[in-house]
Scaffold this active site. Sequence first.
Site, PDB file in Angstrom:
ATOM      1  N   TYR A  49     133.349 -49.943   0.944  1.00 49.91           N
ATOM      2  CA  TYR A  49     134.686 -49.946   0.344  1.00 49.91           C
ATOM      3  C   TYR A  49     134.946 -48.608  -0.346  1.00 49.91           C
ATOM      4  CZ  TYR A  49     133.892 -54.939   1.043  1.00 49.91           C
ATOM      5  OH  TYR A  49     133.559 -56.156   1.584  1.00 49.91           O
TER       6      TYR A  49
ATOM      7  N   GLU B 125     124.793 -56.462   0.548  1.00 49.45           N
ATOM      8  CA  GLU B 125     126.017 -56.571  -0.262  1.00 49.45           C
ATOM      9  C   GLU B 125     126.310 -55.217  -0.930  1.00 49.45           C
ATOM     10  OE1 GLU B 125     127.262 -59.136   0.689  1.00 49.45           O
ATOM     11  OE2 GLU B 125     126.230 -61.006   0.236  1.00 49.45           O
TER      12      GLU B 125
ATOM     13  N   HIS C  14     124.254 -64.343   6.024  1.00 56.56           N
ATOM     14  CA  HIS C  14     124.115 -64.857   4.650  1.00 56.56           C
ATOM     15  C   HIS C  14     124.536 -66.326   4.596  1.00 56.56           C
ATOM     16  CE1 HIS C  14     125.075 -60.428   3.381  1.00 56.56           C
ATOM     17  NE2 HIS C  14     123.989 -60.528   4.095  1.00 56.56           N
TER      18      HIS C  14
ATOM     19  N   HIS D 167     127.885 -53.052   1.550  1.00 63.34           N
ATOM     20  CA  HIS D 167     129.307 -53.415   1.711  1.00 63.34           C
ATOM     21  C   HIS D 167     130.143 -52.762   0.604  1.00 63.34           C
ATOM     22  CE1 HIS D 167     127.803 -57.324   3.845  1.00 63.34           C
ATOM     23  NE2 HIS D 167     127.502 -56.221   4.500  1.00 63.34           N
TER      24      HIS D 167
ATOM     25  N   ASP E 250     131.737 -58.366  -3.333  1.00 63.39           N
ATOM     26  CA  ASP E 250     130.443 -57.784  -2.991  1.00 63.39           C
ATOM     27  C   ASP E 250     129.704 -57.266  -4.223  1.00 63.39           C
ATOM     28  OD1 ASP E 250     129.567 -57.959  -0.168  1.00 63.39           O
ATOM     29  OD2 ASP E 250     131.591 -57.245   0.200  1.00 63.39           O
TER      30      ASP E 250
ATOM     31  N   GLU F 215     130.614 -66.915   0.710  1.00 66.16           N
ATOM     32  CA  GLU F 215     130.317 -66.322   2.023  1.00 66.16           C
ATOM     33  C   GLU F 215     131.146 -66.954   3.137  1.00 66.16           C
ATOM     34  OE1 GLU F 215     128.077 -63.931   2.499  1.00 66.16           O
ATOM     35  OE2 GLU F 215     126.904 -63.974   0.649  1.00 66.16           O
TER      36      GLU F 215
ATOM     37  N   GLU G  53     127.752 -61.052   6.759  1.00 60.70           N
ATOM     38  CA  GLU G  53     128.089 -62.250   5.970  1.00 60.70           C
ATOM     39  C   GLU G  53     127.710 -63.527   6.714  1.00 60.70           C
ATOM     40  OE1 GLU G  53     128.443 -61.546   3.137  1.00 60.70           O
ATOM     41  OE2 GLU G  53     129.614 -59.726   2.929  1.00 60.70           O
TER      42      GLU G  53
HETATM   43 ZN    ZN Z   1     129.054 -58.621   1.545  1.00 60.91          ZN
HETATM   44 ZN    ZN Z   2     127.150 -61.874   1.742  1.00 63.73          ZN
END
Ligand code: ZN
Ligand code: ZN
Length: 346
Positions: free
Chosen positions: A126, A119, A223, A122, A89, A186, A220
């Site tokens: 994490y 992204e 994407h 994302h 990411d 992806e 995702e």
């Molecule tokens: Zn992502």
């Molecule tokens: Zn993505």
Amino acid sequence: MSMKRNKLFNPEGDRDFGKRRLIGGNSTNLFELNNIKYDWGMTVYRAMMNNFWIPEEIPLGNDAKDYKLLSDAEQRAYDKVLSFLVFLDSLQTANLPNFNQFVTAPEVNLCLSVQAFQEAVHSQSYGYILDTVVSASKRELIYNYWREDEFLMKRNLVITEPYEKFANEPTEKNFALGMMANYILEGIYFYSGFSFFYVLARQEKMCGTAQEIRYIQRDELTHLVLFQNMMNTLRQENPDLFTDELKQEMLDLMRSAVENEIAWGQYIIRDGILGLTDELIDRYIKYLANRRLGAIGFPAMYPEITKNPMEWVDAFSSVNQLKTDFFEAKPTAYSKASNLDWDDLD
Ligand code: ZN
Ligand code: ZN
């Protein structure tokens, strides 16, 4: 042939939306979105916006308790998968603007900007997981895994290469290869990691993490559809670019991605996680490759694999019964230069 980076403002640009091209068009670079050429762009944009979510809204307190009870093999896999996802990411967030500055259709610029934003979310999720679930020292270890784990280091370098190549040498061919690399990232690279979290959650372990992953995977998927449509449009608008040589290079990228992903999946799982075996990972990744290739007009690379060996993942991964297959349907409308008003789309 080297591509021209979009001017920030191009007074000589053409406002006629029918003349838009994915790349190499003469855009003013103003976002005029009342008339659009690529209606798939607005469909993807709407879907992305409807998917908005906030990582902290998912409680992870139970995961912190579960984590301590995981087996060594499960902890090791959890840590390594997260470490790899942090890389993927981060790379996506950093690289998408490299593509975007050469794309000459505002409805696609719009999607790529939202994708870069997602992204980044994302990546932040994490950070939230690593703050909440594991100790501070473990967190440091996970962020740093690529330094000491040769497997991960090599993998990260291989994945970066096509992006780096396009950034340094922005030719149409490198653009097409960079798009393929993105499509693979992806559509293939996320998947053995995702399925690992679902395998744990199916055993009622680390369910909060799995929920974060479901939301990430839902993004995702949009994407993936975006790049599928971009690829099909690129091919249609630039038939001369898609020589046999380029197509072969794309297939080579896919083949090595499949091999690397299977090796990675087997490396993290080591047959030590209930419900996942080397053979299952092998068949699952090959199945995904066939499906991804089919969506962009290539024949199956592994014709012997015709069925999804992990069918339950599709059902398990959906948030609120979101129909994931909807977006993977073959695009049919991308070719038309329509006068569609975007308000008519929903
Ligand atoms: Zn992502
Ligand atoms: Zn993505």
